[in-house]
Design a protein around this motif. Sequence first.
Motif, PDB file in Angstrom:
ATOM      1  N   TYR A   5       0.925  -1.100   0.040  1.00 42.51           N
ATOM      2  CA  TYR A   5       0.130  -0.264  -0.178  1.00 42.51           C
ATOM      3  C   TYR A   5       0.760   1.209   0.011  1.00 42.51           C
ATOM      4  N   ASP A   6       2.167   1.375   0.770  1.00 39.52           N
ATOM      5  CA  ASP A   6       2.904   2.310   0.836  1.00 39.52           C
ATOM      6  C   ASP A   6       3.481   2.518  -0.409  1.00 39.52           C
ATOM      7  N   GLN A   9       1.251   4.309  -3.017  1.00 45.83           N
ATOM      8  CA  GLN A   9       1.381   5.743  -2.673  1.00 45.83           C
ATOM      9  C   GLN A   9       2.671   6.395  -2.992  1.00 45.83           C
ATOM     10  N   THR A  10       3.819   5.704  -2.833  1.00 51.98           N
ATOM     11  CA  THR A  10       5.069   6.234  -3.301  1.00 51.98           C
ATOM     12  C   THR A  10       5.008   6.618  -4.690  1.00 51.98           C
ATOM     13  N   ASN A  12       2.521   7.120  -6.678  1.00 50.63           N
ATOM     14  CA  ASN A  12       1.579   7.933  -6.870  1.00 50.63           C
ATOM     15  C   ASN A  12       2.284   9.489  -6.847  1.00 50.63           C
ATOM     16  N   GLU A  13       2.878   9.710  -5.697  1.00 50.06           N
ATOM     17  CA  GLU A  13       3.833  10.873  -5.414  1.00 50.06           C
ATOM     18  C   GLU A  13       4.863  11.061  -6.224  1.00 50.06           C
ATOM     19  N   ALA A  34       1.347   2.366 -10.162  1.00 51.70           N
ATOM     20  CA  ALA A  34       0.712   2.387  -8.965  1.00 51.70           C
ATOM     21  C   ALA A  34      -0.819   1.633  -9.372  1.00 51.70           C
ATOM     22  N   ARG A  38      -3.403  -0.471  -6.725  1.00 47.24           N
ATOM     23  CA  ARG A  38      -4.497  -0.034  -6.525  1.00 47.24           C
ATOM     24  C   ARG A  38      -5.501  -0.893  -6.916  1.00 47.24           C
ATOM     25  N   ASP A  54      -8.721   5.648  -3.802  1.00 47.51           N
ATOM     26  CA  ASP A  54      -7.592   5.486  -4.241  1.00 47.51           C
ATOM     27  C   ASP A  54      -7.555   5.050  -5.666  1.00 47.51           C
ATOM     28  N   THR A  58      -5.916   7.157  -8.968  1.00 50.71           N
ATOM     29  CA  THR A  58      -4.835   6.457 -10.031  1.00 50.71           C
ATOM     30  C   THR A  58      -5.291   6.543 -11.268  1.00 50.71           C
TER      31      THR A  58
END
Length: 268
Positions: A5-6, A9-10, A12-13, A34, A38, A54, A58
């Motif tokens: 999950y992290d 998110q990484t 995505n950023e 990502a 997701r 989420d 994405t």
Amino acid sequence: AEVRYDLAQTYNEMGLAPEDFGDFSGAFAHHHKALPLREEFQAAEPRNPQRRYDLSVTHTNLGRAFVLSNDVKGGLESNQKALAIAAALAEEEPMKISYRRLLAITYQNDGDYRDILGDKNGALESFRKKLALDEQSFAEDSANAQARSDLGYSYTRIGQLLTDTGKYSQALSFKQKALEMWEPLSRNSLQDLSLRYGMIKTKAGIGLIHAKLGDRKAALSECSQVVTLLNKIEDDPNNTGLRTMRAEVYAELAAVYVALAMVGHTNS
């Protein structure tokens, strides 16, 4: 699961950061990485609102990356997936601001992408749907800067599309409403250049409508104010996003002078 999950998110950023510097292939690559993560989480918990939210985000980001990479149809398709999820979430919890804003953003993207593809009527329809959501959010919290900015953008884009379709009187009304939204934001957030460019571009758009309507004096007055405001902002050659906005304002100014020349030629 938490590590994956992290990781999503990484990705995505890491996909968002390159966009400001014009690295669109890098943005696309990270958003693409990502997506399967997701999808995996959403498939494991299909009714979990956060997992669905989420995934919608994405799809939204990937759609924008498609468009920035000049694949507008791919962007439209990806964004429509985001829109379907966001619409379901907003219907289930209509008072949840984050769901409503996500839906508004997907309608905005749908309108922008359809506009690029030449579907002005489809774009207008999407922006009118976004406008209804933005008006609701602004009515609930008129002091909220984000709500004001979102509403200003909707008014601006509807005004632009109406200008493109020759409905100048309607367009002027929407542009003036947009200016009412942008001016307080610009005064209160002098360091946020995107807000200042939004206000300046709206004034240039108003100038274009005046030119189309044959009001030379009003058009030139708006242009003069736009140039003055632009000269107060230092150009940042390293910020692709802000340079794009600045170029869009100059393009709008050029359109005003072209329109004035055409009116003058017609009347001569």
